[in-house]
Design a protein around this motif. Structure first.
Motif, PDB file in Angstrom:
ATOM      1  N   UNK A 263       0.876  -1.302   0.045  1.00 14.08           N
ATOM      2  CA  UNK A 263      -0.141  -0.011   0.145  1.00 14.08           C
ATOM      3  C   UNK A 263       0.868   1.127   0.187  1.00 14.08           C
ATOM      4  N   UNK A 264       0.336   2.330  -0.105  1.00 13.37           N
ATOM      5  CA  UNK A 264       1.121   3.509  -0.220  1.00 13.37           C
ATOM      6  C   UNK A 264       1.371   4.395   1.129  1.00 13.37           C
ATOM      7  N   UNK A 265       0.358   4.455   2.010  1.00 17.06           N
ATOM      8  CA  UNK A 265       0.503   5.328   3.250  1.00 17.06           C
ATOM      9  C   UNK A 265       1.028   4.319   4.116  1.00 17.06           C
ATOM     10  N   UNK A 266       2.090   5.154   5.312  1.00 13.67           N
ATOM     11  CA  UNK A 266       2.872   4.374   6.062  1.00 13.67           C
ATOM     12  C   UNK A 266       1.896   4.396   7.588  1.00 13.67           C
ATOM     13  N   UNK A 278      -5.218   1.008  10.873  1.00 11.12           N
ATOM     14  CA  UNK A 278      -5.260   0.009  11.838  1.00 11.12           C
ATOM     15  C   UNK A 278      -5.799  -1.267  11.516  1.00 11.12           C
ATOM     16  N   UNK A 279      -7.254  -1.324  10.742  1.00  8.20           N
ATOM     17  CA  UNK A 279      -8.008  -2.366  10.621  1.00  8.20           C
ATOM     18  C   UNK A 279      -7.017  -3.264   9.488  1.00  8.20           C
ATOM     19  N   UNK A 280      -6.456  -2.648   8.769  1.00  6.31           N
ATOM     20  CA  UNK A 280      -5.546  -3.292   7.835  1.00  6.31           C
ATOM     21  C   UNK A 280      -4.146  -4.083   8.722  1.00  6.31           C
ATOM     22  N   UNK A 281      -3.579  -3.268   9.268  1.00  6.66           N
ATOM     23  CA  UNK A 281      -2.566  -3.673  10.191  1.00  6.66           C
ATOM     24  C   UNK A 281      -2.955  -4.824  11.045  1.00  6.66           C
ATOM     25  N   UNK A 282      -3.903  -4.977  11.495  1.00 10.96           N
ATOM     26  CA  UNK A 282      -4.537  -6.058  12.539  1.00 10.96           C
ATOM     27  C   UNK A 282      -4.339  -7.107  11.652  1.00 10.96           C
ATOM     28  N   UNK A 283      -4.839  -7.481  10.570  1.00 13.29           N
ATOM     29  CA  UNK A 283      -5.088  -8.391   9.890  1.00 13.29           C
ATOM     30  C   UNK A 283      -3.597  -9.001   9.423  1.00 13.29           C
ATOM     31  N   UNK A 284      -2.373  -8.109   9.099  1.00  8.94           N
ATOM     32  CA  UNK A 284      -1.096  -8.311   8.747  1.00  8.94           C
ATOM     33  C   UNK A 284      -0.685  -8.878  10.090  1.00  8.94           C
ATOM     34  N   UNK A 285      -0.693  -8.183  11.131  1.00 12.03           N
ATOM     35  CA  UNK A 285      -0.174  -8.897  12.611  1.00 12.03           C
ATOM     36  C   UNK A 285      -0.556 -10.165  12.858  1.00 12.03           C
ATOM     37  N   UNK A 286      -1.960 -10.507  12.519  1.00 11.77           N
ATOM     38  CA  UNK A 286      -2.348 -11.855  13.037  1.00 11.77           C
ATOM     39  C   UNK A 286      -2.001 -12.715  12.109  1.00 11.77           C
ATOM     40  N   UNK A 287      -1.316 -12.683  10.723  1.00 13.05           N
ATOM     41  CA  UNK A 287      -0.708 -13.536   9.825  1.00 13.05           C
ATOM     42  C   UNK A 287       0.845 -13.318   9.877  1.00 13.05           C
ATOM     43  N   UNK A 288       1.332 -12.685  10.608  1.00 13.31           N
ATOM     44  CA  UNK A 288       2.747 -12.613  10.704  1.00 13.31           C
ATOM     45  C   UNK A 288       3.371 -12.113   9.327  1.00 13.31           C
ATOM     46  N   UNK A 289       2.549 -11.163   8.981  1.00 11.04           N
ATOM     47  CA  UNK A 289       2.928 -10.617   7.353  1.00 11.04           C
ATOM     48  C   UNK A 289       3.856  -9.543   7.440  1.00 11.04           C
ATOM     49  N   UNK A 290       4.261  -8.917   6.361  1.00 11.54           N
ATOM     50  CA  UNK A 290       5.074  -7.942   6.208  1.00 11.54           C
ATOM     51  C   UNK A 290       4.500  -6.633   5.369  1.00 11.54           C
ATOM     52  N   UNK A 291       4.763  -5.478   5.769  1.00 10.06           N
ATOM     53  CA  UNK A 291       4.151  -4.353   5.186  1.00 10.06           C
ATOM     54  C   UNK A 291       5.314  -3.664   4.283  1.00 10.06           C
ATOM     55  N   UNK A 292       4.545  -3.382   3.063  1.00  6.74           N
ATOM     56  CA  UNK A 292       5.636  -2.556   2.093  1.00  6.74           C
ATOM     57  C   UNK A 292       4.817  -1.218   1.855  1.00  6.74           C
ATOM     58  N   UNK A 293       5.516   0.030   2.004  1.00  4.75           N
ATOM     59  CA  UNK A 293       4.715   1.204   1.928  1.00  4.75           C
ATOM     60  C   UNK A 293       5.718   2.246   1.265  1.00  4.75           C
ATOM     61  N   UNK A 294       5.098   3.310   0.813  1.00  4.14           N
ATOM     62  CA  UNK A 294       5.931   4.685   0.341  1.00  4.14           C
ATOM     63  C   UNK A 294       5.428   5.877   1.103  1.00  4.14           C
TER      64      UNK A 294
END
Length: 393
Positions: A263-266, A278-294
């Protein structure tokens, strides 16, 4: 009976015809190769300055205030093209995009990058749409800019940023529906939507990427004074839960070793955290994901709640303040490519394998007129790197 020489000539002519077509959507969108033990991708954002012509000073300083006083509605893209900061950046920003694109091509040629992952702001200042002006911008700022060497055959998995939505639905439609048919390297899913998912598949591993439009989550864009307030952002903000549910579903059904939110925003930043995400980040944290942003015009690595945030927003005009002038804020910032005077241009590569995701930050030595603003002694080597070994779930 066709001679061997003639067969070669026929094959060459056929291949030439295919290559002549492939940048016009007639062969099908390019995708990253499948089956590699290690696949290298470039993460790049905030780059599309070339070809932008700001509104003239006379209009911005004298005519625009008079129009507002007369209660005449000013299109948001016109207001944005009067942005004084961006107007002052344009000359240097264009030069920096050109130089950095060459640098990215050099590094990725060396590392054999198979694809590029965009984190948005593909076209400053007011995006592109399906007009002659938009077509000319797309050709100059992307097609021609990224057309040599490794760029010529690598797909770009695209993402929208705030500058891409200034023109509203028409701008979004151009990038999601028209651009993929204009150049088959430009990938935006298969449904013409601003959010989608894709998988990169190696020899014995899979990585799932979910792309969302973070513009839909930023509450300040819903203020009627914002240049990003238009029919598109209003509608997608009302239905932003669709993207949250999409992310949940894609991560839940994926059995991939690695799961990325693109996604774009940090959410975590040295200049401004977007807690609306936050609603997106909560999903990422649940799945031990990684965030890419600009969005922040610099390079950084953050770790928050055991989640890695990769910021790669320095392919155009870098801004030191976006990385807090290189001064770390709190315990979350692990790397900031900035100093007291400037941030560095550059990008990020990820070497994806079954064992790990190796993340490397390539920072360009920025020497101008005998003044090195950001000295990097060996800029064809990563200035900073880290390795992710914990698989997603």
């Amino acid at each position: 009976m066709v001679s061997g020489v003639k067969q070669v000539l026929i094959a060459a002519a056929y291949l030439g015809g295919v290559l002549a077509k492939r940048h016009h959507g007639q062969v099908g969108s390019l995708v990253a190769p499948v089956g590699a033990e290690v696949l290298t991708v470039g993460v790049i954002g905030d780059y599309g300055w070339t070809g932008w012509t700001p509104a003239p000073d006379h209009f911005c300083l004298e005519v625009l205030p008079a129009l507002k006083a007369a209660n005449i509605t000013i299109p948001t893209e016109v207001q944005n093209d009067c942005d004084p900061g961006d107007k002052s950046y344009i000359t240097n920003a264009t030069a920096l995009q050109t130089d950095t694109s060459s640098y990215v091509g050099q590094v990725c040629g060396m590392k054999n990058c198979s694809a590029f992952i965009s984190v948005g702001d593909n076209f400053y200042d007011s995006g592109v749409d399906f007009t002659t002006g938009g077509i000319l911008r797309f050709q100059a700022a992307w097609v021609d800019m990224y057309s040599q060497g490794v760029f010529d055959y690598a797909p770009w998995y695209q993402c929208l940023g705030n500058h891409d939505v200034v023109k509203g639905q028409s701008g979004v439609d151009f990038e999601t529906k028209v651009a993929p048919l204009y150049d088959d390297r430009w990938y935006f899913g298969t449904k013409g939507l601003p959010y989608y998912s894709y998988d990169l598949k190696g020899k014995d591993w899979t990585a799932t990427f979910v792309v969302v439009d973070s513009d839909c989550f930023v509450s300040k864009y819903q203020e009627n004074t914002s240049v990003y307030y238009n029919e598109y952002t209003q509608k997608c903000h009302k239905h932003k839960d669709l993207q949250v549910e999409f992310l949940k579903e894609e991560f839940e059904k994926s059995t991939a070793d690695w799961k990325f939110l693109q996604l774009h925003h940090p959410y975590v930043s040295s200049s401004g955290n977007n807690t609306d995400l936050l609603p997106l980040i909560e999903v990422v944290e649940k799945h031990d994901g990684i965030v890419l942003n600009g969005h922040d015009h610099c390079l950084a690595h953050y770790v928050y709640n055991n989640t890695n945030y990769v910021l790669s927003g320095a392919a155009g005009y870098p801004q030191a303040g976006d990385c807090n002038n290189g001064v770390k804020l709190g315990p979350f910032a692990k790397f900031l490519a900035a100093n007291a005077e400037t941030a560095a241009s550059g990008f990020v590569t990820m070497d994806i394998s079954k064992k790990s995701v190796n993340v490397e930050y390539y920072v360009r030595d920025m020497q101008f007129l005998n003044n090195d603003l950001y000295p990097v002694s060996h800029d064809l080597e990563p200035l900073y790197s880290f390795e992710i070994t914990q698989h997603s779930k």
